[in-house]
Scaffold this motif. Structure first.
Motif, mmCIF file in Angstrom:
data_model
loop_
_atom_site.group_PDB
_atom_site.id
_atom_site.type_symbol
_atom_site.label_atom_id
_atom_site.label_comp_id
_atom_site.label_asym_id
_atom_site.label_seq_id
_atom_site.Cartn_x
_atom_site.Cartn_y
_atom_site.Cartn_z
ATOM 1 N N HIS A 68 0.852 -1.189 0.000
ATOM 2 C CA HIS A 68 0.000 0.000 0.000
ATOM 3 C C HIS A 68 0.885 1.234 0.000
ATOM 4 N N ALA A 69 0.925 1.904 -1.152
ATOM 5 C CA ALA A 69 1.730 3.134 -1.215
ATOM 6 C C ALA A 69 1.085 4.192 -0.342
ATOM 7 N N ARG A 70 1.936 5.029 0.230
ATOM 8 C CA ARG A 70 1.405 6.095 1.081
ATOM 9 C C ARG A 70 2.260 7.342 0.945
ATOM 10 N N GLY A 71 1.561 8.494 0.943
ATOM 11 C CA GLY A 71 2.267 9.774 0.970
ATOM 12 C C GLY A 71 2.126 10.344 2.365
ATOM 13 N N GLY A 75 -5.609 10.807 2.956
ATOM 14 C CA GLY A 75 -6.741 10.378 2.137
ATOM 15 C C GLY A 75 -7.999 10.308 2.999
ATOM 16 N N LEU A 76 -9.137 10.648 2.393
ATOM 17 C CA LEU A 76 -10.385 10.662 3.150
ATOM 18 C C LEU A 76 -11.186 9.387 2.957
ATOM 19 N N ALA A 77 -10.694 8.505 2.085
ATOM 20 C CA ALA A 77 -11.454 7.294 1.797
ATOM 21 C C ALA A 77 -10.674 6.034 2.191
ATOM 22 N N ASP A 129 -4.718 22.201 -6.920
ATOM 23 C CA ASP A 129 -4.485 22.663 -5.550
ATOM 24 C C ASP A 129 -5.417 22.001 -4.531
ATOM 25 N N PRO A 130 -5.193 20.709 -4.223
ATOM 26 C CA PRO A 130 -5.986 20.123 -3.143
ATOM 27 C C PRO A 130 -5.792 20.931 -1.864
ATOM 28 N N ALA A 131 -6.824 20.965 -1.041
ATOM 29 C CA ALA A 131 -6.762 21.790 0.175
ATOM 30 C C ALA A 131 -5.616 21.354 1.081
ATOM 31 N N THR A 132 -5.191 20.110 0.940
ATOM 32 C CA THR A 132 -4.120 19.591 1.792
ATOM 33 C C THR A 132 -2.731 19.823 1.194
ATOM 34 N N ARG A 133 -2.603 20.790 0.295
ATOM 35 C CA ARG A 133 -1.336 20.919 -0.443
ATOM 36 C C ARG A 133 -0.125 21.198 0.454
ATOM 37 N N ALA A 143 -1.388 9.875 -7.889
ATOM 38 C CA ALA A 143 -2.118 8.615 -7.699
ATOM 39 C C ALA A 143 -3.604 8.857 -7.476
ATOM 40 N N LEU A 144 -3.950 10.049 -7.004
ATOM 41 C CA LEU A 144 -5.370 10.350 -6.783
ATOM 42 C C LEU A 144 -5.946 11.275 -7.846
ATOM 43 N N ASP A 145 -5.092 11.762 -8.752
ATOM 44 C CA ASP A 145 -5.526 12.768 -9.721
ATOM 45 C C ASP A 145 -6.145 13.955 -8.973
ATOM 46 N N SER A 147 -7.224 17.466 -7.289
ATOM 47 C CA SER A 147 -7.544 18.807 -7.778
ATOM 48 C C SER A 147 -8.141 19.579 -6.614
ATOM 49 N N GLY A 148 -8.479 20.816 -6.861
ATOM 50 C CA GLY A 148 -9.021 21.610 -5.755
ATOM 51 C C GLY A 148 -9.840 22.764 -6.280
ATOM 52 N N SER A 149 -9.878 23.814 -5.493
ATOM 53 C CA SER A 149 -10.735 24.960 -5.820
ATOM 54 C C SER A 149 -10.438 25.522 -7.204
ATOM 55 N N GLU A 254 -4.781 5.198 -7.700
ATOM 56 C CA GLU A 254 -4.754 4.948 -6.254
ATOM 57 C C GLU A 254 -3.756 3.878 -5.823
ATOM 58 N N GLY A 255 -2.658 3.808 -6.493
ATOM 59 C CA GLY A 255 -1.633 2.841 -6.107
ATOM 60 C C GLY A 255 -2.057 1.410 -6.334
ATOM 61 N N THR A 256 -3.061 1.183 -7.195
ATOM 62 C CA THR A 256 -3.537 -0.188 -7.430
ATOM 63 C C THR A 256 -2.939 -0.812 -8.685
ATOM 64 N N LEU A 257 -2.278 0.001 -9.520
ATOM 65 C CA LEU A 257 -1.749 -0.550 -10.779
ATOM 66 C C LEU A 257 -0.224 -0.550 -10.816
ATOM 67 N N ALA A 258 0.390 0.432 -10.203
ATOM 68 C CA ALA A 258 1.858 0.558 -10.221
ATOM 69 C C ALA A 258 2.265 1.539 -9.146
ATOM 70 N N LEU A 259 3.559 1.518 -8.794
ATOM 71 C CA LEU A 259 4.059 2.460 -7.796
ATOM 72 C C LEU A 259 4.878 3.538 -8.493
ATOM 73 N N ILE A 260 4.573 4.778 -8.187
ATOM 74 C CA ILE A 260 5.259 5.899 -8.838
ATOM 75 C C ILE A 260 6.560 6.183 -8.087
ATOM 76 N N THR A 261 7.673 6.186 -8.794
ATOM 77 C CA THR A 261 8.952 6.464 -8.124
ATOM 78 C C THR A 261 9.582 7.784 -8.583
ATOM 79 N N GLU A 478 -12.972 13.995 -6.607
ATOM 80 C CA GLU A 478 -11.586 14.377 -6.277
ATOM 81 C C GLU A 478 -10.831 13.322 -5.490
ATOM 82 N N HIS A 479 -11.498 12.713 -4.499
ATOM 83 C CA HIS A 479 -10.751 11.971 -3.476
ATOM 84 C C HIS A 479 -10.467 10.509 -3.799
ATOM 85 N N GLY A 480 -11.197 9.925 -4.744
ATOM 86 C CA GLY A 480 -10.955 8.529 -5.093
ATOM 87 C C GLY A 480 -11.923 7.583 -4.412
HETATM 88 C C1 LIG Z 1 -9.227 18.401 5.204
HETATM 89 C C2 LIG Z 1 -8.987 17.706 3.895
HETATM 90 C C3 LIG Z 1 -9.211 18.376 2.703
HETATM 91 C C4 LIG Z 1 -8.976 17.740 1.477
HETATM 92 N N1 LIG Z 1 -9.162 18.431 0.321
HETATM 93 C C5 LIG Z 1 -8.874 17.852 -0.853
HETATM 94 C C6 LIG Z 1 -8.984 18.594 -2.064
HETATM 95 O O1 LIG Z 1 -9.285 19.784 -2.058
HETATM 96 N N2 LIG Z 1 -8.727 17.960 -3.224
HETATM 97 C C7 LIG Z 1 -8.317 16.666 -3.250
HETATM 98 O O2 LIG Z 1 -8.066 16.141 -4.342
HETATM 99 N N3 LIG Z 1 -8.220 15.947 -2.142
HETATM 100 C C8 LIG Z 1 -8.466 16.508 -0.932
HETATM 101 N N4 LIG Z 1 -8.329 15.788 0.223
HETATM 102 C C9 LIG Z 1 -7.998 14.375 0.159
HETATM 103 C C10 LIG Z 1 -6.451 14.105 0.277
HETATM 104 O O3 LIG Z 1 -5.854 14.789 1.306
HETATM 105 C C11 LIG Z 1 -5.743 14.496 -0.930
HETATM 106 O O4 LIG Z 1 -6.272 13.768 -1.956
HETATM 107 C C12 LIG Z 1 -4.251 14.285 -0.905
HETATM 108 O O5 LIG Z 1 -3.721 14.564 -2.180
HETATM 109 C C13 LIG Z 1 -3.810 12.924 -0.466
HETATM 110 O O6 LIG Z 1 -2.438 12.990 -0.340
HETATM 111 P P1 LIG Z 1 -1.574 12.139 0.676
HETATM 112 O O7 LIG Z 1 -0.153 12.430 0.391
HETATM 113 O O8 LIG Z 1 -2.012 12.360 2.034
HETATM 114 O O9 LIG Z 1 -1.975 10.695 0.184
HETATM 115 P P2 LIG Z 1 -2.216 9.249 0.878
HETATM 116 O O10 LIG Z 1 -3.469 9.359 1.648
HETATM 117 O O11 LIG Z 1 -0.988 8.922 1.617
HETATM 118 O O12 LIG Z 1 -2.337 8.391 -0.381
HETATM 119 C C14 LIG Z 1 -3.345 8.644 -1.315
HETATM 120 C C15 LIG Z 1 -3.299 7.618 -2.421
HETATM 121 O O13 LIG Z 1 -2.144 7.779 -3.198
HETATM 122 C C16 LIG Z 1 -1.475 6.522 -3.339
HETATM 123 N N5 LIG Z 1 -0.049 6.793 -3.470
HETATM 124 C C17 LIG Z 1 0.714 7.595 -2.695
HETATM 125 N N6 LIG Z 1 1.973 7.614 -3.148
HETATM 126 C C18 LIG Z 1 2.018 6.796 -4.218
HETATM 127 C C19 LIG Z 1 3.050 6.383 -5.094
HETATM 128 N N7 LIG Z 1 4.280 6.833 -4.974
HETATM 129 N N8 LIG Z 1 2.734 5.503 -6.066
HETATM 130 C C20 LIG Z 1 1.485 5.048 -6.216
HETATM 131 N N9 LIG Z 1 0.470 5.400 -5.414
HETATM 132 C C21 LIG Z 1 0.729 6.270 -4.438
HETATM 133 C C22 LIG Z 1 -1.862 5.760 -2.111
HETATM 134 O O14 LIG Z 1 -1.736 4.374 -2.279
HETATM 135 C C23 LIG Z 1 -3.299 6.182 -1.944
HETATM 136 O O15 LIG Z 1 -4.108 5.413 -2.769
HETATM 137 C C24 LIG Z 1 -8.538 16.400 1.462
HETATM 138 C C25 LIG Z 1 -8.298 15.740 2.655
HETATM 139 C C26 LIG Z 1 -8.504 16.386 3.865
HETATM 140 C C27 LIG Z 1 -8.200 15.654 5.139
#
Ligand SMILES: Cc1cc2nc3c(=O)[nH]c(=O)nc-3n(C[C@H](O)[C@H](O)[C@H](O)COP(=O)(O)OP(=O)(O)OC[C@H]3O[C@@H](n4cnc5c(N)ncnc54)[C@H](O)[C@@H]3O)c2cc1C
Ligand code: SF4
Ligand code: SF4
Length: 1006
Positions: A68-71, A75-77, A129-133, A143-145, A147-149, A254-261, A478-480
Motif C-alpha cells: 500500500h503506497a502512502r504519501g 486520504g479521506l477514503a 491545488d488540493p486543500a491539503t497541499r 495517484a489520486l488525480d 484537484s481543488g478549488s 490509487e496505487g492499485t496498478l503501479a508504484l510511482i517512483t 476528487e478523493h478517489g
Molecule cells: C481536510 C482535507 C481536505 C482535502 N481536500 C482535498 C482537495 O481539495 N482535493 C483533493 O483532491 N483531495 C483533498 N483531500 C484528500 C487528500 O488529502 C488528498 O487527496 C491528498 O492529495 C492525499 O495525499 P496524501 O499524500 O495524504 O496521500 P495518501 O493518503 O498517503 O495516499 C493517497 C493515495 O495515493 C497513493 N499513493 C501515494 N503515493 C504513491 C506512489 N508513490 N505511487 C502510487 N500510489 C501512491 C496511495 O496508495 C493512496 O491510494 C482532502 C483531505 C482532507 C483531510
C-alpha cells in the motif's frame, strides 16, 4: 512483534537500504489516515530510492503480501490503508530532481507546497491545488488525480502529467508516458510520441489497447456527465491516434496498478493579479444558482459554504465575525485572475452587479485584490472544515459521502435532493462545494460508536449515491474510491466495471498493489474496518466498544477492563475524547514557513515525529488496539520524547487536539515505572543543581567556558559540548531581594506583583530580575519576592517527572494562592514559568487554588503591556539608537497573548524593532541542551540564527532564556530580554547599555 512480522522485517532489512518497521508502535501509526477507517498493516517500508521499491515489490510478489503506497496519509477514503506492507514515500524520497522550462521532475515524496515554493522562484507553479497541499505528496497527487478549488483554471493532476517512472507488479521499472501502440521495442519513454516504448511497456500498451480499443462506445456510454470524475480508472482519452497514454491511465489509479517512483509534470506561470469576491446569499439554492452565473466572468475558483460552516468561521475568528453577515445562509467565494489589474477589477465589478443587482441572488458582497485580505478569505474555506472536529459531542462530520460531483447545471436541483435524503434519515450535515464545477463535500454528523448511526451511514450513502447517479453524477470527483466507495463502483459503471477489472488484471494479476480499492472481487462494506473511537472503561473513562468495532476483524476484539490510571487531571472520558478528536487531517505535518506547527516534525519529517502519530497511539491504547504495557516500554516513550511540549500543535491543530498533554501523560506513565534517565534527571533537578553550583560559582563558571570540562559534562550528563550556556551570577537574586527587603510583603496600596523569579532569573540572569523590579517600581507597582527559591517545574513536566512536578506545583500553589487572595498578581519573566502556572498546573492539580493562580498569573511583558493599554505605564522612555531582531518564543505564543514584548519595545523612541518570524528557535525548552539533539536543534533554529546575522540587526531580543541560548549560538551578537531594554530606556539600569554592544563567547551566552 509476532513471528511473521519479525521474519518479514528481517528479510526486508537484508534487501533494502531504507527503513523497515514492523513493531507494534510503528504499524499502529500507519493504521489510519484522514478517513473513518483503521487497518493495521504488517509493516512499514521507507524506501530510499527506486531500487528499494523494486526489492520490496519483488519480495511482496514472491510472498503474496499486499503493498500500500502512502504519501502524507491524508486520504479521506482510506486509500492508503491495508493489511500488507505500507510503503511510505514521504520519508526519504522527497527530492525535486530538476526543473526545466515548463516541466519539473520530482520524487513521489515531494510535498506539493514545497514544490510550489521552489517553482515560485521562477514565477511558476503546479496548478492543481488540493486543500491539503501543505502536506500532500506529489506521488499521491498523481495517484489520486488530485484537484481543488482552482480546477476551473488548472484542472486536475492528469492534465499536467508528462511521464512517470513506475515500478510494475513484477518489479520491472518503466517510464510511463504516451506510447505508440504498434511500435517495435525500444528503450526509452516517449512523452513526445516519437520513440518506441520499451518491451514491458509495449506489452502493457498492447494489452490495454486491445481491451479498450473495441470498447470505446461502452466507455463513452458509462462516463458520468460531470466535469470532474475520480471514481474507477480513466479509460476515456487514453487511446488516441494510435497512441496509448499510460501516464494518463495511471494517474488516479490509487496505487492499485503501479508504484510511482519519479514523475515529470508540467508547470504553469503564476497569475499576475488575483482578486476575490465573497458573495452572501439568504438561501442555499440562490447560491447554487449564483454559481451557474459565475463562469461567464472568467472565474478561476468558485467555492460555496453553507450556514453551518459560516457560523463556525465567525466563532473561530473575530475577523470573520465582522466579515460575514449574520443572516447569510450561504456564501460563494469567487476568485478571478488576469494579467491586467484594471481589467480584473472591472470583471469583479461586473460579477457583483450581475449577481447582486441584476439577478438579485446575492444580498451582500466583499471584494479584494490585496494579498493579505485574499489569504484571509481563502483561509475561510481551508481551515473551517477540519475545525468542525472542535465541535463538542460524539457526533462528528464524517467523510464517507464527502466527494460526490454532479453536472454544475444540476447543482440547484441536486441540493434539494440531497436535503431530502438527509431529512429522510434525520441527519444533519455540513456542506462545502466547489460549486462552479459541481463538486460537493458533504459531511453528515454521525457518531461512529453508535450502532444506529452506523446503520444510517450505509442508508445515507445508498440513498445519496442513487440520487447522484440519477442526475448523471459521480460518487467521487476528487478523493478517489478507497475503502469507502469501492463497494459502489460497480453500480457507478455498470457493464464497464468488468473492463476496469480487466485493466487491474493486466497490470497486477496477483492483486499485490493496494487490493480492495477501485475494483475488488469482494469489496468491503462501507462500515467495515472503522476506526475504534470508544475509550475503554478505564480511569480515563469511556464506554465499551460498539458492535461495529467488534465486527472489524483486525482491531477490536475485547475492551480491556482497566487500561491505566491517568497521572494527569482528566475529566471523565476527556482523554479518550481528546485523542479521538484527531481526524488525521495531517495539517500537523506541514513544513510551511508561514506556520509554527511542530518544530520536531520539521527537524525530522517522519510520521512518528508528527503530532498526529501521538494522538493515534494514545487513541490506540485507550481503545485497546495497542497493549497498554507499551506505556512503560521504550518504543512508545521514544515517540513521546519527540514531543517537547512547545504547545504549537495545540494552537494550530484545526481540531484543537491537546497533544502535549497526551504526551506528558504518556511520558509520566513511563517514568512512573522506569524512572528518569540520568541526563533527564539532571534537567529535571536544574534548580537544585543550580543552587549547588552557585556555591562553587567560580569553579562552575570556569568549567562552563572550558572545552575539556564541557567535554566531561557532555560525557557524564549529556549536555551538548558546543551549546552556549549561561554563567552563574555572582549572587542569587533571592539574596539581593532579601537585602532590599523585597521578600517582605508590600505594605502600600495600589497594584501589587508577586514576582515569580524562576531558576534562570534567580541564579543566572539576576540583572533581568533587577530590571523587572526596577521597571515595576518605576511604574508605581509594589513588588514582593517570595523568600523561598521558586521553580516552576516545567522541565520536570516536559520530561514526564509528573509526581515530582506535582509536589513542586502543590508547594507553589499553596504560596501563590494565598498571595492572590491578598491582592497580588503573580508575574514571571520566564514564559515557560508563566505557562506552567497558567496552564500546566491545571493538568497536575485538580483544585480551586490552582485555578485561582492560573487566572491571576501573567507573563512579565504581558503584564506591562496591559498596564500600557489601561494608560498606567509611564512613557518617560529615552531614545535608544539600535536595531533589534525580535523572536516570539513558542511559550509566549502558547499563552495566547500576542507579542507584548515586541509591542513594549516599539514604545521606545529611536529603537528599530524587526520581527524575525522563522518559527520555533529549535531549543524547545531543554531539548536543544542534550547532546543527542544538539545538531537537529541547530538545524531547526537555523532560519532564526541566520536572520540574526543580518547586519541591519544589531542585537537579538526575546523573552525566553533557552531561545536566547539558541539565538546567540551561531553569532557573536547578544540577545537581550525586552524588559532589560525597557529598564535601559527608562534610565533605570544604565549598565544594560553595555549589553547592546557585548560580544558573545564561544561556550557561554552574554
Ligand atoms: C481536510 C482535507 C481536505 C482535502 N481536500 C482535498 C482537495 O481539495 N482535493 C483533493 O483532491 N483531495 C483533498 N483531500 C484528500 C487528500 O488529502 C488528498 O487527496 C491528498 O492529495 C492525499 O495525499 P496524501 O499524500 O495524504 O496521500 P495518501 O493518503 O498517503 O495516499 C493517497 C493515495 O495515493 C497513493 N499513493 C501515494 N503515493 C504513491 C506512489 N508513490 N505511487 C502510487 N500510489 C501512491 C496511495 O496508495 C493512496 O491510494 C482532502 C483531505 C482532507 C483531510
Ligand atoms: S493532530 Fe490535529 S492537525 Fe494533526 S492530524 Fe490530528 S487533527 Fe489534524
Ligand atoms: S507540543 Fe510541540 S513538539 Fe509536541 S507534538 Fe505539539 S508541536 Fe510537536
Amino acid at each position: 512483534m509476532d513471528p511473521e512480522r519479525e521474519r518479514i522485517q528481517a528479510d526486508l532489512k537484508g534487501l533494502l537500504a531504507g527503513e523497515v518497521l514492523c513493531d507494534d508502535v510503528s504499524v499502529q501509526m500507519y493504521a489510519t489516515d484522514a478517513s473513518i477507517y483503521q487497518i493495521r498493516p504488517l509493516g512499514v517500508v521507507r524506501p530510499r530510492g527506486v531500487s528499494d521499491v523494486v526489492a520490496c515489490v519483488e519480495y511482496a510478489a514472491k510472498n503474496n503480501i499486499p503493498l500500500h503506497a502512502r504519501g502524507a496519509g491524508t486520504g479521506l477514503a482510506g486509500e492508503s490503508l491495508g493489511r500488507g506492507l505500507v510503503i511510505d514515500f514521504s520519508h526519504s524520497m522527497r527530492r525535486i530532481i530538476a526543473a526545466d522550462g515548463d516541466t519539473v521532475r520530482v520524487q513521489p515524496g515531494v510535498v506539493l507546497a514545497q514544490l510550489n515554493r521552489y517553482l515560485a522562484k521562477s514565477g511558476r507553479l503546479f496548478g492543481p491545488d488540493p486543500a491539503t497541499r501543505s502536506v500532500t505528496t506529489m506521488g499521491s497527487v498523481l495517484a489520486l488525480d488530485a484537484s481543488g478549488s482552482h480546477w476551473p483554471v488548472y484542472g486536475s493532476a492528469r492534465q499536467h502529467v508528462v511521464s512517470m517512472q513506475v515500478v510494475l507488479a513484477d518489479g520491472q521499472v518503466i517510464e510511463a508516458g504516451k506510447h505508440p501502440v504498434d511500435s517495435p521495442p525500444g528503450d526509452g519513454p516517449d512523452s513526445t510520441a516519437a520513440a518506441p516504448p520499451p518491451p514491458r511497456a509495449q506489452t502493457l500498451v498492447r494489452g490495454l489497447a486491445d481491451l479498450i480499443g473495441p470498447r470505446e462506445k461502452l466507455i463513452a456510454q458509462h462516463q458520468p456527465k460531470t466535469r470532474v470524475q475520480r471514481s474507477g480508472y480513466c479509460l476515456s482519452g487514453v487511446l488516441e491516434n494510435g497512441h496509448f497514454d499510460l501516464a494518463r491511465l495511471l494517474v488516479g489509479s490509487e496505487g492499485t496498478l503501479a508504484l510511482i517512483t519519479e514523475a515529470t509534470v508540467r508547470t504553469v506561470p503564476q497569475p499576475k493579479f488575483r482578486g476575490v469576491v465573497l458573495l452572501f446569499f439568504d438561501r442555499l439554492e440562490a447560491a447554487a444558482q449564483g454559481a451557474l452565473e459565475v463562469s461567464a466572468f472568467g472565474a478561476s475558483a468558485c467555492d460555496l459554504m453553507d450556514r453551518r460552516l459560516l457560523t463556525i468561521a465567525r466563532e473561530i475568528d473575530v475577523r470573520y465575525d465582522l466579515l460575514i453577515p449574520r443572516q447569510a445562509e450561504a456564501m460563494l467565494l469567487v476568485e478571478q485572475d488576469g494579467d491586467d489589474a484594471q481589467e480584473l477589477q472591472d470583471r469583479q465589478q461586473k460579477l457583483i452587479v450581475r449577481l447582486q443587482r441584476r439577478k438579485r441572488l446575492a444580498f451582500d458582497h466583499r471584494v479584494t485584490m490585496e494579498q493579505e485580505e485574499r489569504d484571509l478569505y481563502w483561509r475561510l474555506t481551508r481551515r473551517v472544515i477540519p475545525t468542525l472536529y472542535r465541535l463538542k459531542g460524539s457526533s462528528r462530520p464524517l467523510p464517507f459521502v464527502e466527494d460526490v460531483a454532479v453536472p454544475p447545471e444540476q447543482l440547484p436541483e441536486f441540493l434539494v435532493r440531497l436535503q431530502n435524503v438527509l431529512q429522510t434519515h434525520a441527519v444533519t450535515a455540513s456542506l462545502f462545494a466547489h460549486a462552479g464545477h459541481g463538486q460537493l463535500h458533504v459531511r453528515p454528523f454521525l457518531d461512529m460508536s453508535n450502532d444506529d448511526d452506523v446503520r444510517r451511514m450505509q442508508q445515507v450513502a445508498d440513498a445519496m449515491y442513487q440520487e447522484v447517479l440519477d442526475v448523471g453524477g459521480t460518487i467521487s470527483g476528487e478523493h478517489g474510491d478507497g475503502l469507502s466507495r469501492t463497494w459502489f463502483v460497480r453500480r457507478q459503471f455498470g457493464p464497464l466495471y468488468d473492463v476496469l477489472r480487466e485493466v487491474k488484471n493486466i497490470f497486477d494479476p496477483k492483486d499485490i498493489f493496494n487490493p480492495g480499492k477501485v475494483v475488488a472481487s469482494d469489496p468491503q462494506p462501507l462500515t467495515d474496518n472503522m476506526r475504534s473511537v470508544s475509550a475503554s472503561s478505564n480511569g480515563a473513562g469511556g464506554a465499551a466498544k460498539s458492535d461495529v468495532e467488534a465486527k472489524t476483524p483486525t482491531e477490536t476484539t475485547e475492551a480491556p477492563p482497566e487500561i491505566f490510571e491517568p497521572l494527569l487531571v482528566w475529566n471523565p472520558e476527556s482523554m479518550g475524547y481528546m485523542a479521538r478528536s484527531c481526524n488525521g487531517c495531517g495539517r500537523c505535518r506541514t513544513l510551511s514557513p508561514d506556520e509554527r506547527m511542530c518544530p520536531i516534525f520539521r527537524i525530522a519529517p517522519a510520521e512518528e515525529a508528527s503530532p498526529r502519530a501521538k494522538a493515534n497511539l494514545m487513541r490506540a491504547i485507550l481503545t485497546g488496539q495497542l497493549d497498554p504495557a507499551q506505556l512503560t516500554q521504550d518504543a512508545l516513550k521514544e515517540v513521546a520524547d519527540l514531543c517537547v511540549n512547545c504547545h504549537q500543535c495545540r494552537l494550530e491543530c484545526p481540531a484543537g487536539v491537546d497533544i502535549p498533554k497526551l504526551m506528558i501523560e504518556c511520558k509520566a506513565q513511563y517514568v512512573a515505572t522506569n524512572g528518569l534517565r540520568p541526563s533527564d534527571m539532571l534537567l529535571a533537578r536544574l534548580d537544585g543543581v543550580s543552587a549547588l553550583a552557585s556555591n562553587f560559582r567560580t569553579l562552575a563558571n570556569w568549567s562552563l567556558g572550558n572545552r575539556q570540562m564541557r567535554w566531561l559534562l557532555q560525557a557524564t550528563l549529556g549536555i551538548a559540548q558546543g551549546r552556549k550556556l549561561p554563567r552563574l551570577a555572582p549572587t542569587s537574586f533571592l539574596r539581593s531581594a532579601q537585602r532590599r527587603r523585597l521578600t517582605r510583603p508590600a505594605r502600600r496600596s495600589g497594584q501589587k506583583v508577586l514576582y515569580f523569579a524562576d531558576t534562570y532569573a534567580n541564579y543566572f540572569d539576576v540583572q533581568l530580575a533587577e530590571c523587572f523590579v526596577a521597571v515595576l517600581e518605576h511604574n508605581g507597582v509594589s513588588v514582593y519576592v517570595p523568600p523561598t527559591s521558586p521553580q516552576s517545574g516545567m522541565a520536570m513536566i516536559s520530561l514526564g517527572a509528573v509526581e515530582r512536578a506535582k509536589r513542586v506545583a502543590a508547594r507553589n500553589i499553596a504560596l501563590l494562592a494565598d498571595a492572590v487572595r491578598q491582592g497580588y498578581t503573580i508575574v514571571a519573566t520566564e514564559p515557560a514559568a508563566a505557562l506552567c502556572l497558567k496552564h500546566e498546573y491545571l493538568n497536575l492539580l485538580d483544585d480551586e487554588d490552582a485555578r485561582l493562580v492560573a487566572e491571576n498569573t501573567s507573563e512579565a511583558c504581558t503584564y506591562l503591556w496591559k498596564m500600557h493599554q489601561s494608560g498606567k505605564l509611564q512613557l518617560d522612555l529615552k531614545p535608544i539608537n539600535s536595531s533589534l531582531g525580535y523572536h516570539l518564543p513558542c511559550h509566549v505564543r502558547a499563552l495566547g497573548v500576542g507579542a507584548p514584548g515586541e509591542r513594549l519595545l516599539r514604545l521606545i523612541p529611536g529603537l528599530n524593532v524587526q520581527r524575525v518570524e522563522r518559527g520555533c528557535s529549535g531549543m524547545a525548552g531543554t531539548y536543544g541542551l542534550k547532546r543527542e539533539n544538539y545538531r537537529s536543534s541547530l538545524r531547526a533554529g537555523w532560519g532564526l540564527i541566520s536572520a540574526l546575522r543580518d547586519p541591519t540587526i544589531h542585537v537579538g531580543t526575546t523573552e525566553c532564556s533557552t531561545c536566547k541560548m539558541q539565538m546567540e549560538q551561531g553569532t557573536t551578537k547578544p540577545t537581550i530580554h525586552p524588559i532589560k531594554v525597557l529598564a535601559l530606556a527608562y534610565g533605570l539600569m544604565p549598565e544594560v547599555a553595555s549589553l547592546l554592544t557585548a560580544r558573545g563567547h564561544d561556550l557561554v551566552v552574554t
